[in-house]
Write a protein that holds these residues in place. Structure first.
Motif, mmCIF file in Angstrom:
data_model
loop_
_atom_site.group_PDB
_atom_site.id
_atom_site.type_symbol
_atom_site.label_atom_id
_atom_site.label_comp_id
_atom_site.label_asym_id
_atom_site.label_seq_id
_atom_site.Cartn_x
_atom_site.Cartn_y
_atom_site.Cartn_z
ATOM 1 N N ASP A 1 -33.358 -45.137 -15.426
ATOM 2 C CA ASP A 1 -33.373 -45.210 -13.815
ATOM 3 C C ASP A 1 -33.996 -45.111 -12.555
ATOM 4 O O ASP A 1 -34.894 -44.563 -11.403
ATOM 5 C CB ASP A 1 -32.488 -43.929 -13.700
ATOM 6 C CG ASP A 1 -33.501 -42.190 -13.456
ATOM 7 O OD1 ASP A 1 -34.514 -42.513 -14.599
ATOM 8 O OD2 ASP A 1 -32.565 -41.373 -13.802
ATOM 9 N N SER B 1 -37.151 -42.464 -13.429
ATOM 10 C CA SER B 1 -38.235 -41.514 -13.365
ATOM 11 C C SER B 1 -38.427 -41.338 -14.584
ATOM 12 O O SER B 1 -38.546 -42.113 -15.888
ATOM 13 C CB SER B 1 -36.641 -40.274 -13.952
ATOM 14 O OG SER B 1 -36.160 -40.478 -14.854
ATOM 15 N N VAL B 2 -39.847 -40.847 -14.283
ATOM 16 C CA VAL B 2 -40.382 -39.896 -14.660
ATOM 17 C C VAL B 2 -40.947 -38.703 -15.564
ATOM 18 O O VAL B 2 -40.712 -37.816 -14.225
ATOM 19 C CB VAL B 2 -42.287 -40.925 -14.582
ATOM 20 C CG1 VAL B 2 -43.570 -40.400 -16.022
ATOM 21 C CG2 VAL B 2 -42.071 -42.319 -14.971
ATOM 22 N N SER B 3 -41.003 -38.344 -17.059
ATOM 23 C CA SER B 3 -41.395 -37.055 -17.115
ATOM 24 C C SER B 3 -42.479 -36.516 -18.219
ATOM 25 O O SER B 3 -42.812 -37.030 -18.937
ATOM 26 C CB SER B 3 -40.241 -35.806 -17.235
ATOM 27 O OG SER B 3 -39.764 -36.813 -18.514
ATOM 28 N N TRP C 1 -42.917 -34.509 -13.143
ATOM 29 C CA TRP C 1 -41.894 -34.855 -13.510
ATOM 30 C C TRP C 1 -41.997 -35.697 -11.996
ATOM 31 O O TRP C 1 -42.748 -35.057 -10.929
ATOM 32 C CB TRP C 1 -39.969 -34.702 -13.888
ATOM 33 C CG TRP C 1 -39.987 -33.695 -12.677
ATOM 34 C CD1 TRP C 1 -39.161 -33.794 -10.963
ATOM 35 C CD2 TRP C 1 -40.454 -32.209 -12.792
ATOM 36 N NE1 TRP C 1 -38.879 -33.174 -11.028
ATOM 37 C CE2 TRP C 1 -39.369 -31.100 -10.955
ATOM 38 C CE3 TRP C 1 -41.406 -31.141 -13.406
ATOM 39 C CZ2 TRP C 1 -40.204 -30.656 -11.265
ATOM 40 C CZ3 TRP C 1 -41.165 -30.321 -12.479
ATOM 41 C CH2 TRP C 1 -40.594 -28.811 -11.859
ATOM 42 N N MET C 2 -40.992 -36.738 -12.295
ATOM 43 C CA MET C 2 -40.860 -37.454 -11.046
ATOM 44 C C MET C 2 -39.131 -37.838 -10.687
ATOM 45 O O MET C 2 -38.417 -38.590 -11.700
ATOM 46 C CB MET C 2 -41.763 -38.030 -10.656
ATOM 47 C CG MET C 2 -41.445 -39.004 -9.353
ATOM 48 S SD MET C 2 -41.890 -38.371 -7.350
ATOM 49 C CE MET C 2 -44.083 -38.584 -7.590
ATOM 50 N N THR C 3 -38.385 -37.585 -9.937
ATOM 51 C CA THR C 3 -36.776 -37.617 -10.002
ATOM 52 C C THR C 3 -36.965 -38.500 -9.774
ATOM 53 O O THR C 3 -37.411 -39.969 -8.024
ATOM 54 C CB THR C 3 -36.254 -36.556 -9.454
ATOM 55 O OG1 THR C 3 -36.716 -36.121 -8.141
ATOM 56 C CG2 THR C 3 -35.759 -35.134 -10.410
ATOM 57 N N PRO C 4 -35.908 -39.688 -9.743
ATOM 58 C CA PRO C 4 -35.508 -41.208 -9.036
ATOM 59 C C PRO C 4 -34.883 -40.817 -7.819
ATOM 60 O O PRO C 4 -34.392 -40.169 -7.305
ATOM 61 C CB PRO C 4 -34.365 -41.596 -10.191
ATOM 62 C CG PRO C 4 -33.732 -40.748 -10.953
ATOM 63 C CD PRO C 4 -34.899 -39.332 -10.583
#
Lengths: 223, 223
Positions: free
Chosen positions: A32, A34-36, A49-52
DNA sequence: CCGTAAATGTCGTCG
DNA sequence: CGACGACGTTTACGG
């Protein structure tokens, strides 16, 4: 899903600013977008993190460089990579998803079916009774015909009592309903919440989920 | 840290019961003993997990079998593995940890230094002014000498107004302080919170963190 | 898309 | 150990 283990430092600039010194960590890039960033502790919570929805821009040569992750609000996650130690990509496909049982919605459904839990002769007026500030979980009448607003929580804490208080204040302005009593129902009620409820004239009821569930299960019934 | 990508189904029996049908997922086992199960979406939260302290018992032959994760409370995570598609273990070492900046404590510190943000002639009586139900963030006097209780949040929502209301009720019982006014200060105040505050006679102040921070930074000052 | 309430919230701090 | 509040809460749901 892409798994990268790398020596990296991380900076987050967004709702707050945060910095992670250089160390070896897991970078998890999901389908999706996102990166964590995970360390080897802190259970399931990522360090950053970065949420989508968000976009990942990679600027890496010979395994070193930076990843910049940006979202619509302009928040940024800047990952400075010194060296990649391991990398693996894998297509997982779409997940069929989680089935839950025992959360508030389920409690509400069961209690709506069995309002006699609160007392003999009780009847349900309406589930999710609408008010200007949101729906009351259950609106009932007790054996004497008095209207009762029921707020249901899995865990009863102080903010649940506040929530019910606001509903009661509003409902009691309605001459067709007033006077409206309050019942605070939960699997577990914290002492402070109980004290506040009592102070406001709200009754507390602790609910046994297993018993309710048993009552709901046809195979458990005798008749 | 151990990374396993496997076709698996999962059952959680604990505070609730939950079930995940068979599908390919990432199993993440951390050095602290925690286990989490990730799908290819949602950056932050896994589908299922067990937080430490917990124990993992593996009963697997030829890449198939079950993992049983148990914690002290008797909660169980049962992972039924049909096939392991990828596996990798890696020693990450201890993480140096995260440095944060810009949360409520920082706002409070900055506002305590600059109560004139609320109005000319304001002075600070005390930060973390103690009451029976907890400390008030800031107790101030305005230009007229009237006492004002200030509640500080990063994001101003309805429960913050409730909290301040409880403080005001208590403070106004003290004849040495009464009448005490209220100010609700936050970087951002939600409309509902603003309405409730107005209804209770509480003033709302939105705070610009960057400006406050600038005011605090000696290098930014002219004199 | 915005706003509100729930969460296996988790995580710190303080009594 | 329990209670309480903050959190980049995140996430789901309803208008």
């Amino acid at each position: 899903m892409r798994l990268v283990i790398a020596r990296c430092s991380v900076d987050y600039i967004g709702r707050l600013t945060a910095h992670l010194p250089m160390a070896t960590r897991l970078l998890l890039v999901k389908a999706d977008g996102s990166v964590s960033i995970h360390a080897d502790d802190r259970a399931y919570k990522p360090l950053n993190w970065m949420t989508p929805p968000c976009t990942l821009k990679e600027d890496v040569t010979d395994g070193a460089g930076t990843w910049t992750v940006t979202n619509k609000a302009g928040e940024q996650l800047i990952i400075t990579i010194e060296a990649v130690e391991h990398e693996h990509s894998h297509d997982l496909g779409v997940d069929p998803g989680l089935q839950k049982d025992g959360v508030e919605a389920e409690l509400q459904r069961l209690l709506a079916l069995h309002v006699e839990t609160f007392g003999q002769g009780w009847s349900l007026v309406r589930r999710e009774y609408p008010t200007a500030i949101g729906p009351v979980d259950l609106l009932c009448r007790d054996a004497s015909g008095a209207v009762v607003a029921v707020e249901i929580k899995r865990r009863g804490e102080i903010d649940g009592v506040e929530q019910l208080t606001r509903y009661l204040e509003l409902l009691n302005r309605d001459p067709l309903l007033a006077p409206v009593k309050g019942v605070f129902a939960a699997q577990e009620i914290k002492p402070q919440a109980r004290v506040l409820a009592q102070d406001r004239g709200i009754d507390c009821v602790t609910v046994d989920y297993a018993v309710l569930k048993g009552t709901d299960d046809p195979s458990q019934r005798l008749f």
